[in-house]
Scaffold this motif. Sequence first.
Motif, PDB file in Angstrom:
ATOM      1  N   PHE A 278       0.594  -1.524   0.173  1.00  0.00           N
ATOM      2  CA  PHE A 278       0.195  -0.010  -0.162  1.00  0.00           C
ATOM      3  C   PHE A 278       0.525   1.429   0.337  1.00  0.00           C
ATOM      4  CE2 PHE A 278      -2.833   3.101   2.345  1.00  0.00           C
ATOM      5  CZ  PHE A 278      -3.691   3.068   0.637  1.00  0.00           C
ATOM      6  N   GLU A 279       0.633   2.232  -1.071  1.00  0.00           N
ATOM      7  CA  GLU A 279       1.386   3.372  -0.930  1.00  0.00           C
ATOM      8  C   GLU A 279       0.645   4.525  -1.884  1.00  0.00           C
ATOM      9  OE1 GLU A 279       4.597   2.383  -4.923  1.00  0.00           O
ATOM     10  OE2 GLU A 279       4.480   1.418  -2.936  1.00  0.00           O
ATOM     11  N   ILE A 280       0.887   5.593  -1.297  1.00  0.00           N
ATOM     12  CA  ILE A 280       0.704   6.710  -1.958  1.00  0.00           C
ATOM     13  C   ILE A 280       1.329   7.004  -3.244  1.00  0.00           C
ATOM     14  CG2 ILE A 280      -0.487   9.291  -1.316  1.00  0.00           C
ATOM     15  CD1 ILE A 280      -2.195   6.908  -0.013  1.00  0.00           C
ATOM     16  N   SER A 281      -0.131   7.245  -4.269  1.00  0.00           N
ATOM     17  CA  SER A 281       0.702   7.811  -5.331  1.00  0.00           C
ATOM     18  C   SER A 281       1.847   9.252  -5.670  1.00  0.00           C
ATOM     19  CB  SER A 281       0.432   7.599  -7.125  1.00  0.00           C
ATOM     20  OG  SER A 281       0.167   7.438  -7.893  1.00  0.00           O
ATOM     21  N   GLN A 282       2.550   9.725  -5.767  1.00  0.00           N
ATOM     22  CA  GLN A 282       2.769  10.448  -6.666  1.00  0.00           C
ATOM     23  C   GLN A 282       4.400  10.450  -7.464  1.00  0.00           C
ATOM     24  OE1 GLN A 282       2.790  12.902  -3.281  1.00  0.00           O
ATOM     25  NE2 GLN A 282       4.780  12.165  -1.951  1.00  0.00           N
ATOM     26  N   GLY A 283       4.201   9.470  -7.904  1.00  0.00           N
ATOM     27  CA  GLY A 283       5.951   8.679  -8.499  1.00  0.00           C
ATOM     28  C   GLY A 283       5.366   8.916 -10.102  1.00  0.00           C
ATOM     29  N   ALA A 284       4.307   8.502 -10.421  1.00  0.00           N
ATOM     30  CA  ALA A 284       4.277   8.996 -11.503  1.00  0.00           C
ATOM     31  C   ALA A 284       4.815   9.615 -12.881  1.00  0.00           C
ATOM     32  CB  ALA A 284       2.414   8.720 -12.125  1.00  0.00           C
ATOM     33  N   ALA A 285       4.397   9.571 -14.151  1.00  0.00           N
ATOM     34  CA  ALA A 285       5.091  10.655 -15.385  1.00  0.00           C
ATOM     35  C   ALA A 285       4.191  12.212 -15.178  1.00  0.00           C
ATOM     36  CB  ALA A 285       4.744   9.984 -16.388  1.00  0.00           C
ATOM     37  N   ASN A 286       3.056  11.454 -14.455  1.00  0.00           N
ATOM     38  CA  ASN A 286       2.635  13.299 -14.454  1.00  0.00           C
ATOM     39  C   ASN A 286       1.945  13.563 -13.544  1.00  0.00           C
ATOM     40  OD1 ASN A 286       0.940  10.793 -14.211  1.00  0.00           O
ATOM     41  ND2 ASN A 286      -1.298  11.617 -15.003  1.00  0.00           N
ATOM     42  N   GLU A 287       2.507  13.122 -12.463  1.00  0.00           N
ATOM     43  CA  GLU A 287       2.551  13.433 -11.126  1.00  0.00           C
ATOM     44  C   GLU A 287       4.047  13.881 -10.240  1.00  0.00           C
ATOM     45  OE1 GLU A 287      -0.646   9.917  -9.725  1.00  0.00           O
ATOM     46  OE2 GLU A 287       1.449   9.545  -9.073  1.00  0.00           O
ATOM     47  N   GLY A 288       4.113  13.673  -8.936  1.00  0.00           N
ATOM     48  CA  GLY A 288       4.993  14.382  -8.552  1.00  0.00           C
ATOM     49  C   GLY A 288       4.858  15.571  -7.233  1.00  0.00           C
ATOM     50  N   THR A 289       5.577  16.472  -6.826  1.00  0.00           N
ATOM     51  CA  THR A 289       4.812  17.884  -6.269  1.00  0.00           C
ATOM     52  C   THR A 289       6.188  18.430  -5.864  1.00  0.00           C
ATOM     53  OG1 THR A 289       4.786  17.865  -3.579  1.00  0.00           O
ATOM     54  CG2 THR A 289       6.739  15.493  -3.971  1.00  0.00           C
ATOM     55  N   ARG A 290       6.475  19.270  -5.741  1.00  0.00           N
ATOM     56  CA  ARG A 290       7.031  20.279  -5.666  1.00  0.00           C
ATOM     57  C   ARG A 290       8.140  20.669  -4.110  1.00  0.00           C
ATOM     58  NH1 ARG A 290       5.642  26.295  -8.000  1.00  0.00           N
ATOM     59  NH2 ARG A 290       7.622  26.559  -6.890  1.00  0.00           N
ATOM     60  N   ILE A 291       7.195  20.152  -2.991  1.00  0.00           N
ATOM     61  CA  ILE A 291       8.078  19.708  -1.488  1.00  0.00           C
ATOM     62  C   ILE A 291       7.776  18.545  -1.480  1.00  0.00           C
ATOM     63  CG2 ILE A 291       6.405  21.484  -0.968  1.00  0.00           C
ATOM     64  CD1 ILE A 291       4.636  20.976   0.205  1.00  0.00           C
ATOM     65  N   GLY A 292       8.388  18.391   0.051  1.00  0.00           N
ATOM     66  CA  GLY A 292       8.164  16.275   0.330  1.00  0.00           C
ATOM     67  C   GLY A 292       9.572  15.842   0.856  1.00  0.00           C
ATOM     68  N   ILE A 293       9.658  14.775   1.118  1.00  0.00           N
ATOM     69  CA  ILE A 293      10.467  14.352   1.495  1.00  0.00           C
ATOM     70  C   ILE A 293      12.210  14.256   1.331  1.00  0.00           C
ATOM     71  CG2 ILE A 293      10.228  11.703   1.288  1.00  0.00           C
ATOM     72  CD1 ILE A 293      11.756  13.258   5.075  1.00  0.00           C
ATOM     73  N   GLY A 294      12.121  14.521   0.069  1.00  0.00           N
ATOM     74  CA  GLY A 294      13.570  14.713  -0.521  1.00  0.00           C
ATOM     75  C   GLY A 294      13.700  15.575  -0.897  1.00  0.00           C
ATOM     76  N   ASP A 295      13.218  17.171  -0.411  1.00  0.00           N
ATOM     77  CA  ASP A 295      13.475  18.398  -0.459  1.00  0.00           C
ATOM     78  C   ASP A 295      14.145  18.384   1.345  1.00  0.00           C
ATOM     79  OD1 ASP A 295      13.318  21.356  -1.738  1.00  0.00           O
ATOM     80  OD2 ASP A 295      12.039  21.694   0.071  1.00  0.00           O
ATOM     81  N   PHE A 296      13.619  17.924   2.246  1.00  0.00           N
ATOM     82  CA  PHE A 296      14.292  17.912   3.114  1.00  0.00           C
ATOM     83  C   PHE A 296      15.513  16.894   3.451  1.00  0.00           C
ATOM     84  CE2 PHE A 296      10.550  20.315   4.373  1.00  0.00           C
ATOM     85  CZ  PHE A 296      11.021  20.244   4.678  1.00  0.00           C
TER      86      PHE A 296
END
Length: 491
Positions: A278-296
């Motif tokens: 179970f995971e929350i989708s935000q890694g597909a080609a048409n997704e993504g986020t300008r903020i998130g754990i990668g930014d930290f």
Amino acid sequence: MKRNQLVVLLMSMLVITSCKDFLDLAPKSVSTDENFWKTQADANSAVAGMYSLLRGAFNGANGVAFYAYGDMPSDEFTTSNTYPYQHVVSMNWGLPLSVYDTGNPMHQLRRYDLFYRVIDQANRVIKYVPEMDANVFDNQRARNYLLGEAYYMRAFTYFYISRIWGGVPVLTEAVAPIYAENHPAATSDEVIAQALADLEKAKQLLDWQNLASADFAMRANKGAAFALEAHVQAWTGNYEASAAAADSVIQSGLYYYVSRDSIPYHTIFEGRSAEGIFEISQGAANEGTRIGIGDFTLAGTKYHRTYTAPKLTTTKAHIKSLFDEPEDKRLKYTYDTTVNNSFVICNKYANLTYSDETNNAVGIYKNNIIIFRFSDIKLLRAEGLAMTGAAATARTILDEIRAQAGLQPWDGEGDLTAAIFRERARELFLEGHRYYDMVRQYKYSGDYAFNNTRMSEELFNRGKYIWPFDPSLLNLNPLLRQTAYWSTVNL
């Protein structure tokens, strides 16, 4: 099509609007309910809205709420160079704030508004789907499945917020604005009982295979339901039931290990890997986020164009102590010790692209939020077996996880349960589990792993590990009472 577009728009509005009342009980799309629930596509859109709302909740507090609750106060980080996250890390959760500082991440972390929007949407699905004409669905399985997803999401959300705040209000009906009212918090036991009751219904209604194969891991199925049950039962100390639920996931044959070698291993965190339950989708080609754990967690020219130091600090000393066997593939492929002498870069969430090639380009992070995955459930089963006296089988699972990382079997030194928790710390670093693992480890094995400068055993036993309700919630709801320890602190 117009009706589906309306639901998407309304779901988006739910994510971005602020809460004025106690729980913001009024569904923003209530005025459309009379004309909305007409087709299977309508019901499916409403169900999809639950996942969108949960993503909004987990991406609160500048994109890191999921990790702020599950990782920051653990032993994974020493501090943060970004306000107010140093207070999250140090467990100074009673940080006084102006009543007008509603955009402050600490304010947002102490409120549960976004989670109750998930619950309200689940309540609406549970209310309206059974009232729909059976002939508009492809078959009874489709209708049952969508209803099962709603029960799953309500169970998941109640369990999740109960781990954060303990007792919270339990709402199981969709209500119109005129009937919205304040509610006292149920006890934590009552909240967990509600989650388990919903899970039983979810398991009956869901199948192992999703309605659409593309939804596997992105939306609930029976595997996600059993994984959730394994975690709920472990949280309450019912380890026999936890181990049995985990075994159901494992025996399904739907999930298996991803190679711990570099490129395959990182696909876990991009999402939709063979390990994903179970995971929350935000890694597909048409997704993504300008903020998130990668930014930290990313910094240095190798990982980020503008950050010279990560916003969250993981020290070399901690990683060296945790990964005490240098041949560990997880150490080799997900931690970079070459960027700086004092901190380590965890690159699990380094799937970063940029909007263009200029210096002002916007970074876009494309990593799913991994909630449950195969090795997590394997180790949770090992924990349950060790706690119930089945040491030999528990050790076999521990050695299996170690073998995936290129390590020899456990040497048998020390306590088996402690070794399993330590393996979870290595395997699931920065995946939203460590803080809750540390709580369980102390509650059920007596092994206290928290930094005493953040929380002593005495303060733990007084309930400091449970988050406070933000004062604004208490002002809005006279029936809500501050959590036990934080009622003694002047917020």
